[in-house]
Design a protein around this motif. Structure first.
Motif, PDB file in Angstrom:
ATOM      1  N   GLY A 192       2.096   5.993  15.845  1.00  0.00           N
ATOM      2  CA  GLY A 192       2.877   7.163  15.342  1.00  0.00           C
ATOM      3  C   GLY A 192       2.347   7.469  13.736  1.00  0.00           C
ATOM      4  O   GLY A 192       1.224   7.924  13.678  1.00  0.00           O
ATOM      5  N   ASP A 193       3.170   7.637  13.019  1.00  0.00           N
ATOM      6  CA  ASP A 193       2.619   7.838  11.575  1.00  0.00           C
ATOM      7  C   ASP A 193       2.410   6.822  10.785  1.00  0.00           C
ATOM      8  O   ASP A 193       2.583   6.862   9.426  1.00  0.00           O
ATOM      9  CB  ASP A 193       3.796   8.983  10.809  1.00  0.00           C
ATOM     10  CG  ASP A 193       5.180   8.464  10.681  1.00  0.00           C
ATOM     11  OD1 ASP A 193       5.270   7.204  10.977  1.00  0.00           O
ATOM     12  OD2 ASP A 193       5.862   9.104  10.119  1.00  0.00           O
ATOM     13  N   ALA A 199      -4.694  -2.473  -3.347  1.00  0.00           N
ATOM     14  CA  ALA A 199      -5.491  -1.368  -3.821  1.00  0.00           C
ATOM     15  C   ALA A 199      -5.958  -0.175  -2.875  1.00  0.00           C
ATOM     16  O   ALA A 199      -6.062   0.807  -3.043  1.00  0.00           O
ATOM     17  CB  ALA A 199      -6.645  -1.865  -4.789  1.00  0.00           C
ATOM     18  N   GLN A 200      -6.498  -0.740  -1.875  1.00  0.00           N
ATOM     19  CA  GLN A 200      -7.138  -0.135  -0.840  1.00  0.00           C
ATOM     20  C   GLN A 200      -5.990   0.757   0.047  1.00  0.00           C
ATOM     21  O   GLN A 200      -6.034   1.715   0.312  1.00  0.00           O
ATOM     22  CB  GLN A 200      -7.638  -1.296   0.350  1.00  0.00           C
ATOM     23  CG  GLN A 200      -8.482  -0.587   1.361  1.00  0.00           C
ATOM     24  CD  GLN A 200      -9.911   0.204   0.810  1.00  0.00           C
ATOM     25  OE1 GLN A 200      -9.995   0.423  -0.249  1.00  0.00           O
ATOM     26  NE2 GLN A 200     -10.848   0.204   1.808  1.00  0.00           N
ATOM     27  N   ARG A 201      -4.785  -0.056   0.202  1.00  0.00           N
ATOM     28  CA  ARG A 201      -3.595   0.790   0.900  1.00  0.00           C
ATOM     29  C   ARG A 201      -3.345   1.840  -0.202  1.00  0.00           C
ATOM     30  O   ARG A 201      -2.978   3.039   0.609  1.00  0.00           O
ATOM     31  CB  ARG A 201      -2.464  -0.165   1.020  1.00  0.00           C
ATOM     32  CG  ARG A 201      -0.984   0.523   1.251  1.00  0.00           C
ATOM     33  CD  ARG A 201       0.266  -0.246   0.955  1.00  0.00           C
ATOM     34  NE  ARG A 201       0.185  -0.657  -0.375  1.00  0.00           N
ATOM     35  CZ  ARG A 201       0.836  -1.657  -1.069  1.00  0.00           C
ATOM     36  NH1 ARG A 201       1.534  -2.467  -0.066  1.00  0.00           N
ATOM     37  NH2 ARG A 201       0.851  -1.916  -2.360  1.00  0.00           N
ATOM     38  N   ASP A 202      -3.207   1.521  -1.474  1.00  0.00           N
ATOM     39  CA  ASP A 202      -2.785   2.747  -2.232  1.00  0.00           C
ATOM     40  C   ASP A 202      -3.671   3.838  -2.276  1.00  0.00           C
ATOM     41  O   ASP A 202      -3.364   4.850  -2.202  1.00  0.00           O
ATOM     42  CB  ASP A 202      -2.423   2.196  -3.453  1.00  0.00           C
ATOM     43  CG  ASP A 202      -1.319   1.030  -3.620  1.00  0.00           C
ATOM     44  OD1 ASP A 202      -0.468   1.017  -2.648  1.00  0.00           O
ATOM     45  OD2 ASP A 202      -1.343   0.397  -4.801  1.00  0.00           O
ATOM     46  N   ALA A 203      -4.866   3.402  -2.344  1.00  0.00           N
ATOM     47  CA  ALA A 203      -5.908   4.592  -2.293  1.00  0.00           C
ATOM     48  C   ALA A 203      -6.027   5.328  -1.070  1.00  0.00           C
ATOM     49  O   ALA A 203      -6.008   6.654  -1.186  1.00  0.00           O
ATOM     50  CB  ALA A 203      -7.394   3.887  -2.579  1.00  0.00           C
ATOM     51  N   GLY A 256      -2.211  11.426   1.924  1.00  0.00           N
ATOM     52  CA  GLY A 256      -1.087  11.971   1.560  1.00  0.00           C
ATOM     53  C   GLY A 256       0.164  11.457   2.180  1.00  0.00           C
ATOM     54  O   GLY A 256       1.006  12.075   2.671  1.00  0.00           O
ATOM     55  N   MET A 257       0.191  10.078   2.307  1.00  0.00           N
ATOM     56  CA  MET A 257       1.288   9.365   2.868  1.00  0.00           C
ATOM     57  C   MET A 257       1.683   8.621   2.189  1.00  0.00           C
ATOM     58  O   MET A 257       0.946   7.971   0.956  1.00  0.00           O
ATOM     59  CB  MET A 257       0.504   8.527   4.190  1.00  0.00           C
ATOM     60  CG  MET A 257      -0.005   9.282   5.234  1.00  0.00           C
ATOM     61  SD  MET A 257      -1.113   8.194   6.224  1.00  0.00           S
ATOM     62  CE  MET A 257       0.041   6.915   6.780  1.00  0.00           C
ATOM     63  N   PRO A 258       3.067   8.235   1.950  1.00  0.00           N
ATOM     64  CA  PRO A 258       3.576   7.077   1.206  1.00  0.00           C
ATOM     65  C   PRO A 258       3.001   5.828   1.492  1.00  0.00           C
ATOM     66  O   PRO A 258       2.605   5.568   2.766  1.00  0.00           O
ATOM     67  CB  PRO A 258       5.265   7.074   1.748  1.00  0.00           C
ATOM     68  CG  PRO A 258       5.399   7.834   2.858  1.00  0.00           C
ATOM     69  CD  PRO A 258       4.088   8.826   3.132  1.00  0.00           C
ATOM     70  N   ALA A 259       2.687   5.001   0.567  1.00  0.00           N
ATOM     71  CA  ALA A 259       2.221   3.637   0.858  1.00  0.00           C
ATOM     72  C   ALA A 259       2.925   2.614   1.848  1.00  0.00           C
ATOM     73  O   ALA A 259       2.220   2.063   2.357  1.00  0.00           O
ATOM     74  CB  ALA A 259       2.187   2.936  -0.713  1.00  0.00           C
ATOM     75  N   GLU A 260       4.110   2.958   2.067  1.00  0.00           N
ATOM     76  CA  GLU A 260       4.956   2.178   3.137  1.00  0.00           C
ATOM     77  C   GLU A 260       4.530   2.161   4.506  1.00  0.00           C
ATOM     78  O   GLU A 260       4.589   1.439   5.336  1.00  0.00           O
ATOM     79  CB  GLU A 260       6.323   2.417   2.996  1.00  0.00           C
ATOM     80  CG  GLU A 260       7.044   2.012   1.538  1.00  0.00           C
ATOM     81  CD  GLU A 260       6.833   3.571   0.693  1.00  0.00           C
ATOM     82  OE1 GLU A 260       6.147   3.263  -0.379  1.00  0.00           O
ATOM     83  OE2 GLU A 260       7.443   4.628   1.113  1.00  0.00           O
ATOM     84  N   ARG A 261       3.649   3.690   4.490  1.00  0.00           N
ATOM     85  CA  ARG A 261       3.252   3.841   5.955  1.00  0.00           C
ATOM     86  C   ARG A 261       1.805   3.258   6.209  1.00  0.00           C
ATOM     87  O   ARG A 261       1.520   3.664   7.175  1.00  0.00           O
ATOM     88  CB  ARG A 261       3.380   5.137   6.324  1.00  0.00           C
ATOM     89  CG  ARG A 261       4.903   5.821   6.257  1.00  0.00           C
ATOM     90  CD  ARG A 261       5.390   6.721   7.260  1.00  0.00           C
ATOM     91  NE  ARG A 261       4.335   7.743   7.559  1.00  0.00           N
ATOM     92  CZ  ARG A 261       4.415   8.823   6.853  1.00  0.00           C
ATOM     93  NH1 ARG A 261       5.644   9.402   6.296  1.00  0.00           N
ATOM     94  NH2 ARG A 261       3.656   9.907   7.004  1.00  0.00           N
ATOM     95  N   VAL A 262       1.342   2.479   5.127  1.00  0.00           N
ATOM     96  CA  VAL A 262      -0.332   2.180   5.398  1.00  0.00           C
ATOM     97  C   VAL A 262      -0.194   0.908   5.101  1.00  0.00           C
ATOM     98  O   VAL A 262       0.571   0.215   4.247  1.00  0.00           O
ATOM     99  CB  VAL A 262      -1.224   2.885   4.408  1.00  0.00           C
ATOM    100  CG1 VAL A 262      -2.643   2.443   4.429  1.00  0.00           C
ATOM    101  CG2 VAL A 262      -1.191   4.421   4.731  1.00  0.00           C
ATOM    102  N   GLY A 299      -4.495 -11.742   1.815  1.00  0.00           N
ATOM    103  CA  GLY A 299      -5.390 -10.768   2.650  1.00  0.00           C
ATOM    104  C   GLY A 299      -4.343  -9.559   3.493  1.00  0.00           C
ATOM    105  O   GLY A 299      -4.876  -9.213   4.539  1.00  0.00           O
ATOM    106  N   ASP A 300      -3.348  -9.411   2.875  1.00  0.00           N
ATOM    107  CA  ASP A 300      -2.599  -8.295   3.609  1.00  0.00           C
ATOM    108  C   ASP A 300      -1.657  -7.544   2.508  1.00  0.00           C
ATOM    109  O   ASP A 300      -0.807  -8.106   1.850  1.00  0.00           O
ATOM    110  CB  ASP A 300      -1.684  -9.155   4.868  1.00  0.00           C
ATOM    111  CG  ASP A 300      -0.708  -8.104   5.625  1.00  0.00           C
ATOM    112  OD1 ASP A 300      -0.650  -6.996   5.296  1.00  0.00           O
ATOM    113  OD2 ASP A 300      -0.577  -8.779   6.680  1.00  0.00           O
ATOM    114  N   SER A 301      -1.700  -6.260   2.711  1.00  0.00           N
ATOM    115  CA  SER A 301      -1.166  -5.393   1.683  1.00  0.00           C
ATOM    116  C   SER A 301       0.459  -5.338   1.796  1.00  0.00           C
ATOM    117  O   SER A 301       1.209  -5.312   1.195  1.00  0.00           O
ATOM    118  CB  SER A 301      -1.526  -4.119   1.588  1.00  0.00           C
ATOM    119  OG  SER A 301      -1.200  -3.367   3.022  1.00  0.00           O
ATOM    120  N   ALA A 302       0.869  -6.045   3.125  1.00  0.00           N
ATOM    121  CA  ALA A 302       2.441  -6.124   3.490  1.00  0.00           C
ATOM    122  C   ALA A 302       2.995  -7.358   2.509  1.00  0.00           C
ATOM    123  O   ALA A 302       4.114  -7.302   2.399  1.00  0.00           O
ATOM    124  CB  ALA A 302       2.663  -6.365   4.650  1.00  0.00           C
TER     125      ALA A 302
END
Ligand code: MOS
Length: 683
Positions: free
Chosen positions: A184-185, A198-202, A208-214, A479-482
């Motif tokens: 999905g998104d 840092a990779q997630r945020d970048a 153009g997505m909120p960080a919570e969706r990456v 090793g996980d942005s979550a």
């Protein structure tokens, strides 16, 4: 085992048994493969991408190029604005991508994509008098390009020399790889990165997505040396775009050849050193003028002159950085960016000064020890350079160093050299969660990265020590942005930053258990170190070290062998003796390559580095590494952080090339001021 003990890597068995999955090895259903098409010109515009033949290959799913690729929200960083414009800023830039059912089909079809260009002339060669040299606004990470303090005075002895270093390419064992999965998104990237958060945020900002969706997952990473830091490299962006476009998971593994154009490298440098001193070797004035390159795609100003701001006492200190903006791939971080090339120049010049003054090079450095950080005026949190030099001199047998050019053994001239090392010791805010698991063991979670350094193991030891339990009862998830926020594995700050948060979370949990009267499953404690870090007292925090090298120069072939190197480090408290030694020795091996074999050569005609693989870019192999040893002082630094550690990832490379170069002078009586010191330059 107590903190500091040489515990084996906790994931060691998983790695040798193949159970530890790196990003490119992750398995998901329905995966397809992307291969990048790279620009064959160094400067210009893409006129057209003809993918007719590529699309006709059975198994090809799609071809992406400028004009039809998914749009990015943020295109301000040209290097990362992949397929967002027809502009070509460097040879090897990604100009299209093929997605296919298998890697083999994708690679075949990639060769069938025809790209036509409007080619403009290119400027790819850094020269010390490049007409475009300019002063950057700041140098990495956030420092002024120029400093100048004190009045110049006439000197009894002076050294005024220029050193030249070539471009160097990061070559971690695991090339960059990404598996991009959209649900999905929501985007999940299994990505070979030095920092999942840092990779997630970048990536979120680019898309153009909120960080919570990456979500970025990097359980195991096979080396980085800065090349897998932030900003991300364009391959990660391309993988996300391809997966979005085809609506399936896409795997994109950068080839070794592609790493020479899209995953960063260290700038070549020209460094002029001017030192004025009294006859007894006390430095009066010191100047360090740095000329480097940057790419038109993004500015990166390597901070090579910063070491001269803090290393030695001098009444007057002047440093400058000038850049030429060239049509070249984007240079970026490579192990000890700044300190590594800068200390090559400074420590080579110190050797020249020692010779000019007739003073032993170890003694010269001791004479110029500053009482405080000359740059900030702050006291050093600890500075044990003199002890490192003295201990190293004793262990290495420095007193048997010959007069320059006088010791010959058969076909070989033999000599010894020394250089100092330094690297900043910082920490960044981090968060960690410690909890009691259902079986009464402990789980500690933090978005840290183990890029091969053994961070997972060191954090396990820190947690076990703080909880007062055996390491076997602690499991560290990283090793996980979550997971709770952890900064990048970079700038030798990883372990200090993550360890601090892990320590606080485990201390809190231990208190909680004491209050509760037992380790009840579900009991947990969260920690965040941002407040503590903000309130740290002002100290100049750096690691220090002394590097010693012995060389044998073959008078017939010019080949240089290094039978012995010794590094002595004062780098804070060591969390795991085995892992620490590997970091120091690994850095010194890279320094050996820098001194003698590594060099990326620019092809002016094609506008790109000639060497594109390990056959043409010579990193040291086992046969080159004869005897490297690293030892360290017991050096907990109470002002660094509560663990007393200072970071050990980068200091091993610092000064290593200078020690070898100085040894070559001692052996031959000649100065070689351009790296690498390869056989053709010696003969
Ligand atoms: Mo280091 S070059 O900051 O990974």
């Amino acid at each position: 085992m107590e903190l500091g003990a040489p515990l084996d890597r906790v994931e060691g068995w998983d790695k040798v048994a193949g159970r530890a999955r790196y990003s490119g090895e992750q398995r998901v259903a329905g995966v397809c493969h992307a291969v990048a098409v790279q620009a064959e010109i160094a400067h210009g515009e893409v006129l057209a991408v003809d993918a007719t033949a590529a699309r006709a290959v059975p198994g090809v799913i799609d071809v992406l190029a400028y004009g039809d690729a998914p749009a990015l929200a943020d295109t301000s960083d040209f290097e990362l604005a992949v397929l967002q414009s027809p502009r070509v800023a460097y040879r090897g830039q990604i100009v299209a991508a093929v997605v296919a059912e298998t890697l083999e089909i994708a690679r075949h079809a990639q060769r069938l994509v025809r790209v036509t260009y409007d080619e403009l002339g290119h400027d790819v060669e850094l020269t010390p008098d490049h007409p475009g040299l300019y002063r950057p606004e700041k140098i990495s990470p956030d420092d002024p390009p120029d400093t100048g303090e004190g009045e110049e005075t006439p000197a009894e002895v002076s050294v005024d020399v220029t050193y030249e270093t070539p471009a160097f390419h990061n070559n971690p064992m695991e090339p960059h790889a990404t598996l991009a999965v959209w649900e999905g998104d929501h985007l999940t990237l299994y990505d070979s990165t030095q920092g999942a958060a840092a990779q997630r945020d970048a990536l979120a900002a680019l898309l153009g997505m909120p960080a919570e969706r990456v979500r970025v997952v990097a359980h195991h990473v096979g080396g980085g040396f800065g090349s897998k830091g932030v900003p991300p490299r364009p391959n990660s962006v391309l993988a996300a775009l391809c997966a979005r476009r085809v609506g399936r998971p896409v795997k994109l593994a950068v080839t070794r050849q592609q790493m020479f154009s899209i995953t960063g490298y260290r700038t070549p440098t020209f460094q002029r050193m001017r030192i004025g001193a009294s006859k007894d070797g006390r430095i009066a004035d010191i100047e360090h003028h740095v000329i480097e390159q940057t790419s038109t795609a993004r500015e990166f100003a390597e901070q090579s002159g910063v070491v001269t701001r803090m290393m030695y006492a001098a009444r007057a200190r002047r440093t400058t950085h000038r850049l030429a903006r060239l049509d070249v791939p984007v240079n970026s971080w490579m192990r000890a960016p700044g300190e590594c090339p800068g200390m090559y120049a400074l420590e080579s010049a110190m050797d020249e000064l020692a010779e000019a003054c007739g003073i032993d090079p170890v003694e010269l450095r001791i004479r110029n020890e500053p009482e405080r950080d000359p740059d900030s005026g702050n006291p050093f949190s600890s500075r044990r350079l003199v002890e490192c030099l003295r201990l190293g001199a004793e262990r290495f047998g420095w007193s048997s160093r010959p007069e320059p050019g006088t010791r010959r053994e058969g076909r070989h001239l033999v000599g010894m050299g020394v250089a100092a090392a330094t690297y900043p010791a910082a920490a960044r805010p981090a968060q960690a969660l410690a909890r009691v698991a259902d079986d009464g063991s402990f789980t500690v979670s933090i978005a840290a990265a183990d890029i091969g350094t053994g961070a997972r193991t060191a954090l396990t030891q820190i947690a076990a020590d703080a909880l007062g339990v055996p390491v076997a009862r602690v499991r560290v998830e990283i090793g996980d942005s979550a997971l709770p926020y952890g900064p990048l594995a970079g700038g030798s700050m990883g372990n200090a930053s993550w360890g601090w948060a892990v320590l606080r979370a485990c201390e809190g949990l231990r208190d909680g258990i004491a209050r509760y009267g037992g380790a009840e499953p579900g009991l947990e404690c969260r920690a965040d170190t941002s407040g503590e870090i903000k309130n740290q007292e002002a100290y100049a925090r750096h690691s220090f070290g002394a590097q010693f090298a012995e060389v044998r120069v073959d008078v017939d072939s010019g080949e240089i062998r290094v039978p012995r190197m010794l590094g002595v480090f004062a780098a804070g408290r060591v969390m795991n003796a085995r892992l620490a030694r590997s970091q120091f020795v690994g850095g010194m091996v890279m320094g050996l390559g820098m001194a003698l074999t590594e060099e990326s050569r620019m092809d002016r005609e094609f506008g790109d580095y000639l060497n594109h693989d390990l056959a043409q870019y010579h990193v040291p192999v086992n046969a080159d590494v004869l005897g490297i040893d690293a030892i360290w002082l017991d050096d907990p630094d109470p002002h660094a952080n509560p663990l007393g550690g200072k970071g050990i990832g980068e200091i091993g490379i610092v000064g290593a090339a200078a020690a070898i170069g100085n040894a070559v002078h001692n052996a031959t009586g000649h100065r070689f001021r351009r790296l690498p010191i390869s056989p053709p330059s010696v003969i």
